[in-house]
Design an enzyme around this catalytic site. Structure first.
Site, PDB file in Angstrom:
ATOM      1  N   ARG A 108      36.528  28.000  43.524  1.00  0.00           N
ATOM      2  CA  ARG A 108      35.785  29.087  44.261  1.00  0.00           C
ATOM      3  C   ARG A 108      35.437  30.354  43.101  1.00  0.00           C
ATOM      4  NH1 ARG A 108      35.271  34.369  45.132  1.00  0.00           N
ATOM      5  NH2 ARG A 108      37.549  34.532  45.539  1.00  0.00           N
ATOM      6  N   ASP A 109      36.321  31.083  42.933  1.00  0.00           N
ATOM      7  CA  ASP A 109      36.240  32.192  41.999  1.00  0.00           C
ATOM      8  C   ASP A 109      35.851  31.993  40.786  1.00  0.00           C
ATOM      9  OD1 ASP A 109      36.183  35.044  41.455  1.00  0.00           O
ATOM     10  OD2 ASP A 109      38.145  35.231  41.321  1.00  0.00           O
ATOM     11  N   HIS A 113      42.720  40.334  36.607  1.00  0.00           N
ATOM     12  CA  HIS A 113      41.691  39.706  35.452  1.00  0.00           C
ATOM     13  C   HIS A 113      42.113  40.184  34.335  1.00  0.00           C
ATOM     14  CE1 HIS A 113      37.834  38.714  38.251  1.00  0.00           C
ATOM     15  NE2 HIS A 113      38.982  38.249  38.657  1.00  0.00           N
ATOM     16  N   CYS A 161      33.786  37.370  33.780  1.00  0.00           N
ATOM     17  CA  CYS A 161      33.800  38.536  34.438  1.00  0.00           C
ATOM     18  C   CYS A 161      32.433  39.050  34.726  1.00  0.00           C
ATOM     19  CB  CYS A 161      34.689  39.574  33.951  1.00  0.00           C
ATOM     20  SG  CYS A 161      34.664  41.011  34.965  1.00  0.00           S
TER      21      CYS A 161
HETATM   22 MG    MG Z   1      38.696  36.695  40.274  1.00  0.00          MG
END
Ligand code: MG
Length: 309
Positions: free
Chosen positions: A25-26, A219, A250
């Site tokens: 997902r992410d 992150h 990112c």
């Molecule tokens: Mg993330």
């Protein structure tokens, strides 16, 4: 050396940690190259086969916003929901309708800790973002679904800079008031450092949300993710989000390094003698396999090191 670190424990750390896998997902939502549905399903299944008990499968975001995840219902339909937990991200009531129709058992909602990010990303203010989440959470709970709340920008915001721990705690408290059960506190741009972790958790403690309900989502944009994980472990946190092969850049820092790689996290935890149940060599192989499918190198120091051995 057999592809594993030697084990040296540190006093006071948890014996067992849950790895909450967010790659499908992410990770994928940040990847431009479209991955076909069958590959996504195989990716999730292979992650479960590696021992990951929670794999966030997809997002029921509007397909026009994230074309990569337009096949959310098909992906969920292809998974064995009895074999592992497969939460799905739900941005609004329309997304919840689709998630319920697809048989989702757990959802996650997403709110920013900052006004500015809510405006830039969601086109509303913080109150508006929480109002948007309110009926989603209420209806999901009424349907018997588990609800996780992602709070983004907890350690810094790309527009406004510093974020006060108290501001994050206020958002956590408001979501808890809606009935959100568990929380993932995200360092979305990767700027947080180790001392900040304890300060943030101390602020969240004052909301009454206990640390067994908190996960940390780091992150590695500035190379701080694992140092921050150690800080979280010292603070008693036992759930960490990570993305296989470091999938997903990112989007706000325009950097190649984003999500903490699951392999890097598992290497650290294994070296500390902390149980995760994850088969590290098998996981690295899954990331290599997906990397080949996508024509990209896994973004994990551990995968790179294991591959070169
Ligand atoms: Mg993330």
């Amino acid at each position: 050396m057999d592809g594993f670190p030697a084990v040296y424990r540190m006093a006071g750390l948890p014996e067992r940690v849950s790895v909450y896998e967010v790659g499908p997902r992410d990770g994928l939502q940040a990847e431009a190259a479209i991955v076909d549905t069958a590959t996504k399903i195989e990716f999730v299944r292979r992650l479960v086969d590696c021992g990951l008990k929670t794999v966030e499968a997809t997002s029921f975001v509007a397909p026009s916003r994230v074309p990569q995840l337009a096949d959310a219902a098909e992906v969920l339909a292809g998974l064995d929901l009895a074999a592992a937990r497969h939460p799905v991200l739900v941005p609004n009531e329309r997304g919840l309708d689709r998630a319920l129709a697809a048989g989702a058992r757990e959802i996650a909602v997403f709110v920013s800790a900052t006004e500015r990010f809510a405006r830039e990303n969601l086109g509303t203010d913080l109150d508006g973002a929480i109002r948007l989440a309110e009926p989603v959470v209420a209806r999901a709970l009424a349907a018997g679904l588990g609800v996780r709340g992602y709070v983004s920008m907890c350690f810094g915001d790309p527009w406004q800079g510093a974020v006060a721990p108290a501001a994050v705690a206020e958002v956590v408290g408001r979501l808890a008031g809606l009935g959100v059960q568990r929380f993932s506190l995200g360092d979305t741009i990767g700027v947080g450092t180790a001392g900040q972790v304890g300060a943030l958790l101390a602020a969240v403690d004052r909301t009454g949300v206990t640390r067994d309900r908190i996960a940390l989502h780091f992150h590695d944009t500035y190379g701080q993710a694992l140092a921050n994980v150690i800080a979280g472990l010292i603070e008693g946190i036992t759930e960490f989000d990570a993305s296989a092969g470091g999938l997903g850049g990112c989007p706000f820092a325009k950097s190649a390094t984003g999500n903490l790689a699951t392999e890097d996290l598992v290497w650290l935890l294994r070296g500390l003698g902390i149980e995760t149940g994850v088969d590290l060599p098998a996981l690295a192989e899954v990331s290599r396999w997906l990397g080949q499918r996508m024509g990209r190198q896994p973004n994990s120091r551990v995968v790179t090191a294991l591959t070169g051995r």
